[in-house]
Design a protein around this motif. Structure first.
Motif, mmCIF file in Angstrom:
data_model
loop_
_atom_site.group_PDB
_atom_site.id
_atom_site.type_symbol
_atom_site.label_atom_id
_atom_site.label_comp_id
_atom_site.label_asym_id
_atom_site.label_seq_id
_atom_site.Cartn_x
_atom_site.Cartn_y
_atom_site.Cartn_z
ATOM 1 N N ARG A 111 50.299 -14.463 -3.929
ATOM 2 C CA ARG A 111 51.137 -15.367 -3.006
ATOM 3 C C ARG A 111 52.486 -14.795 -3.674
ATOM 4 O O ARG A 111 53.685 -14.264 -3.041
ATOM 5 C CB ARG A 111 50.855 -16.727 -3.728
ATOM 6 C CG ARG A 111 49.825 -17.280 -2.474
ATOM 7 C CD ARG A 111 49.202 -18.705 -2.739
ATOM 8 N NE ARG A 111 48.622 -19.381 -2.613
ATOM 9 C CZ ARG A 111 47.409 -19.129 -1.856
ATOM 10 N NH1 ARG A 111 46.607 -17.610 -2.687
ATOM 11 N NH2 ARG A 111 47.036 -19.976 -1.296
ATOM 12 N N LEU A 112 52.508 -14.370 -5.451
ATOM 13 C CA LEU A 112 53.935 -13.517 -5.631
ATOM 14 C C LEU A 112 54.019 -12.724 -5.212
ATOM 15 O O LEU A 112 54.620 -12.293 -4.875
ATOM 16 C CB LEU A 112 53.711 -13.645 -7.712
ATOM 17 C CG LEU A 112 53.717 -14.774 -7.948
ATOM 18 C CD1 LEU A 112 53.161 -14.628 -9.560
ATOM 19 C CD2 LEU A 112 55.174 -15.173 -7.869
ATOM 20 N N ASP A 113 52.621 -12.056 -5.209
ATOM 21 C CA ASP A 113 53.291 -10.195 -4.485
ATOM 22 C C ASP A 113 53.889 -10.280 -3.313
ATOM 23 O O ASP A 113 54.548 -9.596 -2.384
ATOM 24 C CB ASP A 113 51.659 -10.090 -3.984
ATOM 25 C CG ASP A 113 51.468 -9.282 -5.558
ATOM 26 O OD1 ASP A 113 51.822 -8.672 -6.497
ATOM 27 O OD2 ASP A 113 49.664 -8.752 -6.251
ATOM 28 N N ALA A 114 53.144 -11.379 -2.311
ATOM 29 C CA ALA A 114 53.579 -10.967 -1.036
ATOM 30 C C ALA A 114 54.804 -11.526 -0.801
ATOM 31 O O ALA A 114 55.499 -11.320 0.257
ATOM 32 C CB ALA A 114 53.153 -12.466 -0.032
ATOM 33 N N LEU A 115 55.764 -13.003 -2.065
ATOM 34 C CA LEU A 115 57.460 -13.209 -2.175
ATOM 35 C C LEU A 115 57.665 -11.656 -1.886
ATOM 36 O O LEU A 115 58.916 -11.755 -1.405
ATOM 37 C CB LEU A 115 57.124 -14.388 -2.910
ATOM 38 C CG LEU A 115 56.676 -15.316 -2.496
ATOM 39 C CD1 LEU A 115 57.355 -16.353 -3.805
ATOM 40 C CD2 LEU A 115 57.416 -16.065 -1.212
ATOM 41 N N GLY A 116 57.291 -11.237 -3.497
ATOM 42 C CA GLY A 116 58.290 -10.200 -3.598
ATOM 43 C C GLY A 116 58.619 -9.147 -2.023
ATOM 44 O O GLY A 116 59.432 -8.460 -1.908
ATOM 45 N N LYS A 117 57.156 -8.434 -1.215
ATOM 46 C CA LYS A 117 57.487 -8.152 -0.405
ATOM 47 C C LYS A 117 58.238 -8.741 0.635
ATOM 48 O O LYS A 117 58.551 -7.593 1.789
ATOM 49 C CB LYS A 117 55.777 -7.602 0.536
ATOM 50 C CG LYS A 117 54.545 -7.199 -0.470
ATOM 51 C CD LYS A 117 53.624 -6.894 0.228
ATOM 52 C CE LYS A 117 52.573 -5.827 -0.345
ATOM 53 N NZ LYS A 117 51.177 -5.787 -0.005
ATOM 54 N N ALA A 118 58.312 -9.254 0.513
ATOM 55 C CA ALA A 118 59.236 -10.581 2.069
ATOM 56 C C ALA A 118 60.900 -10.345 0.658
ATOM 57 O O ALA A 118 61.442 -10.928 1.592
ATOM 58 C CB ALA A 118 58.786 -11.905 2.316
ATOM 59 N N GLY A 119 61.134 -9.789 0.169
ATOM 60 C CA GLY A 119 62.595 -9.939 -0.322
ATOM 61 C C GLY A 119 62.474 -10.790 -1.181
ATOM 62 O O GLY A 119 63.730 -10.996 -1.923
#
Length: 592
Positions: free
Chosen positions: A44-52
């Motif tokens: 979930r943290l990685d997804a936030l990072g990819k979303a900017g």
């Protein structure tokens, strides 16, 4: 995304890339989370990072990690020659982790014997760095059980580890445990740590050493600017004197409006450093450090070795301030340091340039010191001691070795290490200057002494006030047999069997209270001395010694003035309008 059930309610997660990304994680209170769940959190943290960027919102609950760090799967990259270590959760840039509040969202984990070095939270990119990371409104409880000092412990083993992060924020977070450090900032540029609570349970060397460590590696330019540590509470509950904040080679750090309680929860244990500031192993020193308006109970601001810095408006009880390098091998010189408007009780202000470096332009002014002294000595240039109030020092009130100016100070009721030692104001040559060193001005200083001289009768300690018999152990109250004390005496030092004990107050004509418990067996002789040996001790050449005054109700044990040095002579260019009652001079060349 999938719905999730939390305490019987369905939580709907909505992601908005247009602004922040919101992600609510449902966790039952007391639920055990293993390494598999950590992987889900990391995804979930990685997804936030990819979303900017975005916000990971944690709901109320207790997140108990079921095993030690050995099950954590994220490895922190190696850089600057440092080995990689294990991390629970890696935080990308522009990501906030927000809980439901202190004590509501709680992370708990144990570092077990044999576990690797580990941190619960770290920034995702240790090599290139990250920016805009925030943790807020949660608690972390950790216990390090890896064994004795020197095993696998090191400063990387911290719940929070940030390396090469620009703009890190920690707000309303409580951390409790005995990891070497609780928050470790390495090469961080811009950080705000506010309104948080740090509880250190020191269990040994390397286990509960400090709350916050601020460092930089020698491979990075000496900057680390804009670090603000404000409105936090630091508490020590462990057995060992340790540190709260350590600043090494970092510039532009503000430590303000914090409370350091290093004594309340440790009966019989007082000590440790609330704030330590100094050079690294390469003797690179920090600069522009401000320590302001803090309350420090049972701790020191020491050692403090940073140029262009200020220690001001602090209240320190059972501790002191020490401008000094960590060891005598430090070669970095120091300049433009001011210690002003502090209240120090049962402690001292000391500046010692006893290193390979020098201390230039030191200013100690407008401080109130009780049951301690102001001392300056070493490789000094331009040191000024101005408008300080010193009361009830156990020995010298002001002890200056190489001060340029000593003026407008008030010294009252100081003690002595023996009947013929110490002075209320001692003006001495610095160790590197010899007899050719000149003090520019020693002016407008006042010395007052109203203590009583008495040694009639015998004493012992009692366990409580108005005790009828002596105690076999320690006690705060001292009983007198065969004499009478005067409750108006201002003596603050009781001499018993060569030991100096600080007096809190005279309770009655036959009882006094000590500041700290002591063991005095029945029938012990004692001594109360009425004054220190000398009002002014002049062991340096002085351009102007003028407008100074001294008043001792029962006279000076030695003299109002003692004047001498290794050659037996000093030079005073101007002496005028000094007043001493009574007046006496020992080895003097002038009539002051």
């Amino acid at each position: 995304m999938r719905g999730a059930r939390f305490h019987g309610q369905v939580v709907i997660v909505v992601i908005s890339i247009a602004s922040f990304v919101g992600l609510a994680l449902p966790l039952g209170f007391g639920q055990t989370v293993g390494s598999e769940e950590l992987i889900h959190l990391q995804q979930r943290l990685d997804a936030l990072g990819k979303a900017g960027g975005g916000t990971l919102q944690l709901l109320a609950g207790q997140i108990v990690l079921s095993a030690g760090c050995s099950e954590w799967t994220s490895d922190y990259q190696s850089t600057d020659g440092n080995d990689p270590f294990t991390v629970g959760l890696l935080i990308p840039s522009h990501v906030r982790i927000v809980g439901a509040g202190i004590g509501k969202t709680v992370f708990r984990y144990t570092r077990l014997a044999g576990d690797p070095i580990c941190s619960l939270f770290a920034n995702a990119d240790r090599v290139n760095g990250n920016s805009a990371i925030e943790l807020s409104d949660l608690s972390i409880v950790v216990n390090d059980e890896t064994g004795p000092a020197g095993s696998a412990n090191c400063s990387y083993s911290a719940p929070l580890y940030m390396n090469r992060v620009t703009d890190f924020r920690l707000e309303r977070v409580r951390i409790k445990g005995n990891t070497d450090r609780q928050v470790n900032l390495m090469d961080v540029n811009g950080a705000n740590i506010q309104s948080s609570r740090f509880v250190v349970n020191s269990t040994g060397y390397g286990y509960g050493d400090s709350s916050i460590g601020i460092n930089r590696s020698t491979a990075v330019p000496p900057s680390t600017p804009r670090i603000r540590i404000e409105n936090n509470i630091f508490t020590e509950i462990g057995r060992y004197p340790t540190f709260s904040i350590i600043v090494a080679t970092a510039n532009d750090v503000l430590i303000a409006n914090n409370t350091f309680d290093l004594q309340t929860f440790r009966p019989g244990v007082v000590g440790g450093n609330a704030i330590e500031v100094g050079p690294n192993f390469d003797s690179e020193a920090p600069a522009k450090i401000i320590v302001r308006a803090n309350t420090i109970l049972g701790g020191e601001v020491w050692p403090f070795w940073a140029s262009e810095s200020r220690i001001t408006d602090n209240l320190i009880v059972n501790g002191g301030i020490g401008v000094e390098a960590g060891d005598a091998t430090t070669t970095t010189s120091l300049s433009n340091v001011s210690i002003t408007h502090n209240i120090v009780q049962f402690g001292s202000i000391q500046a010692k340039a006893v290193t390979s470096g020098t201390l230039t332009n030191l200013r100690i002014a407008d401080n109130s010191v009780s049951d301690g002294l102001v001392q300056v000595q070493g490789n000094l240039a331009g040191a000024a001691v101005l408008r300080n109030s010193i009361r009830n020092s156990p020995a010298d009130g002001i002890d200056c070795y190489g001060c340029t100016v000593i003026a407008y100070n008030h010294v009252e009721n100081v003690g002595q290490s023996d009947p013929w030692n110490s002075a209320s104001v001692a003006i001495n040559v610095g160790p590197i200057f010899g007899t050719q060193f000149w003090v520019d001005r020693a002016e407008h200083n006042t010395v007052v002494d109203g203590q009583g001289e008495y040694n009639t009768g015998q004493i012992c300690t009692g366990s409580e006030r108005d005790a009828v018999e002596c105690t076999s152990g320690t006690g705060r109250f001292v009983m007198l047999v065969g004499g009478n004390w005067n409750t108006s005496w201002t003596n603050r030092t009781l001499y018993v069997n060569g030991v100096q004990l600080l007096i809190h107050r005279f309770v009655s004509a036959v009882e006094l209270e000590l500041e700290k418990p002591a063991a005095i067996p029945p029938g012990s002789p004692y001594q109360l001395y009425h004054t220190t040996a000398f009002a002014f001790q002049l062991y340096a050449n002085i351009d102007s010694f003028s407008y100074n005054a001294g008043n001792a109700v029962q006279g000076w044990r030695g003299a109002a003035i003692v004047q001498q040095n290794a050659d037996g002579l000093i030079t005073v260019n101007r002496w005028r309008n000094n007043y001493f009652s009574p007046y006496s001079c020992w080895s003097c060349s002038y009539s002051y």
